[in-house]
Design a protein around this motif. Sequence first.
Motif, PDB file in Angstrom:
ATOM      1  N   THR A 191       0.604  -1.354   0.226  1.00  9.69           N
ATOM      2  CA  THR A 191       0.184  -0.132  -0.515  1.00  9.69           C
ATOM      3  C   THR A 191       1.502   1.413  -0.035  1.00  9.69           C
ATOM      4  OG1 THR A 191       0.592   0.512   2.376  1.00  9.69           O
ATOM      5  CG2 THR A 191      -1.553  -1.203   1.068  1.00  9.69           C
ATOM      6  N   VAL A 192       0.229   2.358  -0.141  1.00 12.69           N
ATOM      7  CA  VAL A 192       1.070   3.605  -0.757  1.00 12.69           C
ATOM      8  C   VAL A 192       1.213   3.907   0.891  1.00 12.69           C
ATOM      9  CG1 VAL A 192       0.910   6.357  -0.299  1.00 12.69           C
ATOM     10  CG2 VAL A 192      -0.194   4.582  -2.377  1.00 12.69           C
ATOM     11  N   GLU A 193       1.130   3.742   2.293  1.00 12.30           N
ATOM     12  CA  GLU A 193       1.426   3.740   3.437  1.00 12.30           C
ATOM     13  C   GLU A 193       2.268   2.633   4.336  1.00 12.30           C
ATOM     14  OE1 GLU A 193      -2.003   2.852   3.145  1.00 12.30           O
ATOM     15  OE2 GLU A 193      -2.962   5.358   2.993  1.00 12.30           O
ATOM     16  N   ASP A 194       2.509   1.672   3.253  1.00  9.45           N
ATOM     17  CA  ASP A 194       3.756   0.589   3.363  1.00  9.45           C
ATOM     18  C   ASP A 194       4.895   0.972   2.955  1.00  9.45           C
ATOM     19  OD1 ASP A 194       1.972  -0.813   4.526  1.00  9.45           O
ATOM     20  OD2 ASP A 194       1.447  -2.200   2.549  1.00  9.45           O
ATOM     21  N   ASN A 195       4.461   2.391   1.299  1.00 11.22           N
ATOM     22  CA  ASN A 195       5.723   2.250   0.689  1.00 11.22           C
ATOM     23  C   ASN A 195       6.483   3.639   1.700  1.00 11.22           C
ATOM     24  OD1 ASN A 195       5.633   0.475  -1.014  1.00 11.22           O
ATOM     25  ND2 ASN A 195       5.167   1.255  -2.603  1.00 11.22           N
ATOM     26  N   ALA A 196       5.425   4.408   2.099  1.00  9.32           N
ATOM     27  CA  ALA A 196       5.883   5.568   2.965  1.00  9.32           C
ATOM     28  C   ALA A 196       6.269   5.168   4.503  1.00  9.32           C
ATOM     29  CB  ALA A 196       4.956   6.350   2.986  1.00  9.32           C
TER      30      ALA A 196
END
Length: 351
Positions: A46-51
């Motif tokens: 997810t975007v959150e995982d990548n950030a």
Amino acid sequence: MQSTHRIWPRIAMASGATLAVMGLLTACTAGTPDSGGAAEPAADTTVEDNAATGDTITIGFSGPAADHGWLGAINTAAIAEAEKYSDVELVVAEGTNDANLQISQVETFINDKVDAIVLLPTDGAALTDVAIKAMDAGIPVINVDREFSSTFAARTTVLGDNYGMGVSAGTYICEQLDGEKDAVVAEIAGIDSLPLTQERSKGFADALDDCGLDVSNRVAADFTVQGGEAAASQLLSAAPKIDAIWNHDDDQGVGVLAAIDAAGRDEFFMVGGAGSANVMRSIQADDTVLKATVIYPSTQAADGIALARLIVQEKGMSDLVESSVPRKIQLYAPVVTKENVEVYLPSAFES
């Protein structure tokens, strides 16, 4: 032309950087070599995982000398992207147009056991062997803009679209001329011996052919202000009437516009190439023959930094169903006009 940018000196690398032991390419990326020992990225990234902050990694970055506004922007954007991440330490080699020096820089990265290398080679073929050496050492290489001559030399390649630039420019000119079959279309190319120039010209010719036009007058310059002015002066002398011009490069376009002003010509419109800020401001003001430019993104190395981080931290691209970072990414070449210039101006480079 004289660049307004300087390449930063080589930053000393922090000691104790850990070599990320990872596969060069994942098994689920079709058509790529398998080096063995590949770690799979987490599924459903997810975007959150990548950030989220991960283990600190060290990325080595090497590019050519910034003797051109676009190249200066490439380096600036790469450094700015790295600064966004608290888990990235960036080591920047001194910019150079000497392939042998750049090879030694990559060898230093290998010896220092960086976790990834982002490389815009001064000569893709010349840097291929040392890039393969890095890959064989377990260090993923992200190839930017100028391709290596072997698939085994890079985990991922980030490219602009030179052919697409020509297509975009030709399509825009076709739309503006709207069926004028006898229109005179001129072209001011870059360095003719370079594949990128040849690809831009081919795309341009193909797009014009689609609407029944061709290039009536063509000259080549050298991506400099002085070269652009000389080539444009030659073109204007040879062509007493022109309806549209495509100039491949906005840096050399500074000279092209100077030649146009000196000749007092304004019966045509012009399309630029690459996407410099000064050209976009001119398009916005609508006070010259320059009405559009075609983007050749100066974000390629910055994208390389972001992708290197994802690859080393075993993450994927959250907007893709595929869980691995792709082997090749080619960026789009949009046309910038007065109607959409505000979208692109903030990320434009200064000529």
